[in-house]
Write an enzyme that holds these catalytic residues in place. Structure first.
Site, mmCIF file in Angstrom:
data_model
loop_
_atom_site.group_PDB
_atom_site.id
_atom_site.type_symbol
_atom_site.label_atom_id
_atom_site.label_comp_id
_atom_site.label_asym_id
_atom_site.label_seq_id
_atom_site.Cartn_x
_atom_site.Cartn_y
_atom_site.Cartn_z
ATOM 1 N N HIS A 123 0.858 -1.189 0.000
ATOM 2 C CA HIS A 123 0.000 0.000 0.000
ATOM 3 C C HIS A 123 0.891 1.235 0.000
ATOM 4 C CE1 HIS A 123 1.098 0.114 4.205
ATOM 5 N NE2 HIS A 123 0.588 -1.110 4.393
ATOM 6 N N HIS A 148 4.057 1.325 2.208
ATOM 7 C CA HIS A 148 5.249 0.662 1.662
ATOM 8 C C HIS A 148 5.868 1.517 0.551
ATOM 9 C CE1 HIS A 148 2.818 -3.027 2.915
ATOM 10 N NE2 HIS A 148 3.935 -3.177 3.590
ATOM 11 N N GLN A 151 7.129 3.999 10.800
ATOM 12 C CA GLN A 151 6.931 4.307 12.235
ATOM 13 C C GLN A 151 5.710 3.594 12.795
ATOM 14 O OE1 GLN A 151 6.899 8.509 13.672
ATOM 15 N NE2 GLN A 151 5.413 7.753 15.180
ATOM 16 N N VAL A 195 1.993 6.521 7.100
ATOM 17 C CA VAL A 195 1.108 7.082 6.072
ATOM 18 C C VAL A 195 -0.327 6.739 6.470
ATOM 19 C CG1 VAL A 195 0.522 7.081 3.617
ATOM 20 C CG2 VAL A 195 2.903 6.849 4.329
ATOM 21 N N SER A 215 -2.210 -0.152 6.568
ATOM 22 C CA SER A 215 -1.721 -1.467 6.967
ATOM 23 C C SER A 215 -2.345 -2.504 6.044
ATOM 24 C CB SER A 215 -2.163 -1.746 8.411
ATOM 25 O OG SER A 215 -2.099 -3.122 8.691
#
Ligand code: PAF
Length: 286
Positions: free
Chosen positions: A34, A37, A148, A176, A185
């Site tokens: 997503h 990444h 993070q 993000v 996620s």
């Protein structure tokens, strides 16, 4: 984009790049890619001459009752996204090549692996550290990129790199988020149409608690209770694994305020476990 499936071929290929003095950026993933990444991939492309992405759903980091079998997989979609980002190499090994018969080594990273997610998912961080150590030996990156959102994972990996003198720079990039604040996620795919808007409660609760702390409405010792209550006010939440204020270096729960504070939580919405966190400076949040 070159696709490599065999660890030895990957090692030889990067060996050739390193001899020619190339810097290698590495983004390890479990696929179902997503924007989170892809933000890591873009950062790697900015900072390195070559970028390697791995896709490997690592069985070692899933507990026996966890979602290994149903973890989202979308190889075709992932390859398309990585081609569009102009990634140089995709490393996609089979589990039998990463963990051949007789494989018996584990990398254990001590107490920081035992709090927060580690307390709820025994063995998880040993699984992560072991596969990341293997991937670092195979890909030999100059820099490796992590999000993070998986804050504890990044702390564990930094510790491992330091303790084992691994010659790689760990770069942690901002989480993000979707428009409503939900951290991106791969597991968000599990959420039903009704659960998806409810999942915004994690970020909303973290922000709300941070604001109450910054304005002095609550004290650090009240964070655990206040954050948990905020999260549980959403009826779609089935349970909270943990919620609290932690030292961003030791990951111990904080009883006294200090410079930087990590507010973090892990929450079940139906059968989906979601995590999120924010780092705050009391005055300055990010
Ligand atoms: O964050 C992940 O996707 C995984 O934990 C990682 C770092 C790729 C190791 O399997």
């Amino acid at each position: 984009m070159e696709i490599i499936r065999i660890p030895k071929v990957m090692q030889d290929t990067v060996g050739g790049l390193l001899i020619r003095g190339r810097t290698i950026g590495f983004v390890p993933t479990m696929g179902a890619l997503h924007e989170g990444h892809l933000s890591l991939v873009r950062r790697s492309r900015e900072e390195n001459e070559k970028t390697v992405v791995s896709i490997f759903v690592n069985p070692l980091q899933f507990g026996p009752s966890e979602d290994f079998a149903r973890y989202p997989r979308d190889i075709e979609g992932d390859v398309e996204k990585l081609e569009a980002e102009r990634v140089d190499i995709l490393f996609m090994p089979e589990a039998s090549l990463m963990y051949p018969v007789g494989f018996s080594t584990r990398v254990e990273v001590g107490t920081i692996s035992e709090t927060m997610c580690g307390a709820c998912r025994p063995g998880h961080f040993a699984g992560v550290a072991t596969v990341v150590a293997k991937l670092f030996h195979i890909v030999k990156p100059t820099r490796a990129y992590f999000g993070q959102k998986d804050f504890q994972q990044a702390v564990v990996i930094r510790r491992m790199v330091k303790d084992l003198n691994m010659d790689v720079e760990i770069v942690v990039c901002p989480t993000v988020r979707e428009k409503d604040g939900l951290a991106m996620s791969s597991r968000n795919m599990y959420l039903s149409g009704e659960q998806r808007p409810a999942a915004a409660v994690l970020f909303r609760s973290l922000k709300g608690t941070a604001e109450s702390l910054a304005s002095g409405i609550i004290q650090i010792g009240e964070v655990r209770h206040v954050l948990r209550q905020k999260i549980l006010s959403e009826p779609a939440v089935s349970s909270v694994d943990y919620a609290g204020a932690y030292d961003p270096e030791t990951l111990e729960e904080l009883a006294e305020p200090k410079g930087e504070i990590l507010l973090a939580c892990a929450v079940w919405i139906g059968s989906t476990r979601l995590i999120d966190n924010i780092l705050i400076n009391i005055k300055k949040e990010r």
